[in-house]
Write a protein that holds these residues in place. Structure first.
Motif, PDB file in Angstrom:
ATOM      1  N   THR A  51      22.550 -13.479  15.870  1.00  0.00           N
ATOM      2  CA  THR A  51      21.301 -13.623  15.187  1.00  0.00           C
ATOM      3  C   THR A  51      20.331 -13.957  16.221  1.00  0.00           C
ATOM      4  N   ASP A  57      27.961 -13.745  13.597  1.00  0.00           N
ATOM      5  CA  ASP A  57      28.530 -13.377  12.560  1.00  0.00           C
ATOM      6  C   ASP A  57      29.035 -12.056  12.472  1.00  0.00           C
ATOM      7  N   TYR A 105      22.412  -9.713   8.298  1.00  0.00           N
ATOM      8  CA  TYR A 105      23.491  -8.944   7.352  1.00  0.00           C
ATOM      9  C   TYR A 105      23.099  -7.598   6.631  1.00  0.00           C
TER      10      TYR A 105
END
Length: 123
Positions: A51, A57, A105
């Motif tokens: 990120t 993530d 995401y």
């Protein structure tokens, strides 16, 4: 930013592959840099990302099996995939976000995409 991914192939279940994504035109810092995948007949899905805030993530489906890494000096992003399963079969894309922006995401937040590299896992 131009992205070029490579390293896909055919592997048996339980095997490993390492994908690479070389970026040109800009560096990888301060951007979301991620991997997505798309299986036939399915939506493109998030796999893993660095990120822009400095974290990482992983999708639950790949945690403990896949590892994202990068070589900033070579402007290259990597995806090490271990313990591959048939359900990992997909076209894998690397993606680059804008500077200091975007939700890592969601595919829609990435303006820069590589062409994709095919990963096929046989059972």
């Amino acid at each position: 930013v131009q992205l070029q991914a490579c390293g896909g192939g055919l592997v048996q279940a339980g095997g490993s592959l390492k994908l690479s994504c070389v970026a040109s035109g800009s560096d990888l810092s301060n951007r979301n840099m991620g991997w997505f995948r798309q299986a036939p007949g399915k939506e493109r899905e998030f796999v893993v990302a660095f990120t822009w805030r400095g974290g990482t993530d992983y999708a639950d489906s790949v945690k403990g099996r896949f590892t994202i890494s990068r070589d900033n000096a070579k402007n290259t992003l990597f995806l090490q995939m271990n313990g591959l399963k048939p359900e990992d079969t997909a076209l894998y894309y690397c993606a680059g976000g804008r500077y200091n922006a975007g939700n890592h995401y969601y595919a829609a937040s990435y303006p820069y995409w590589g062409r994709g590299t095919q990963v096929t896992v046989s059972s």
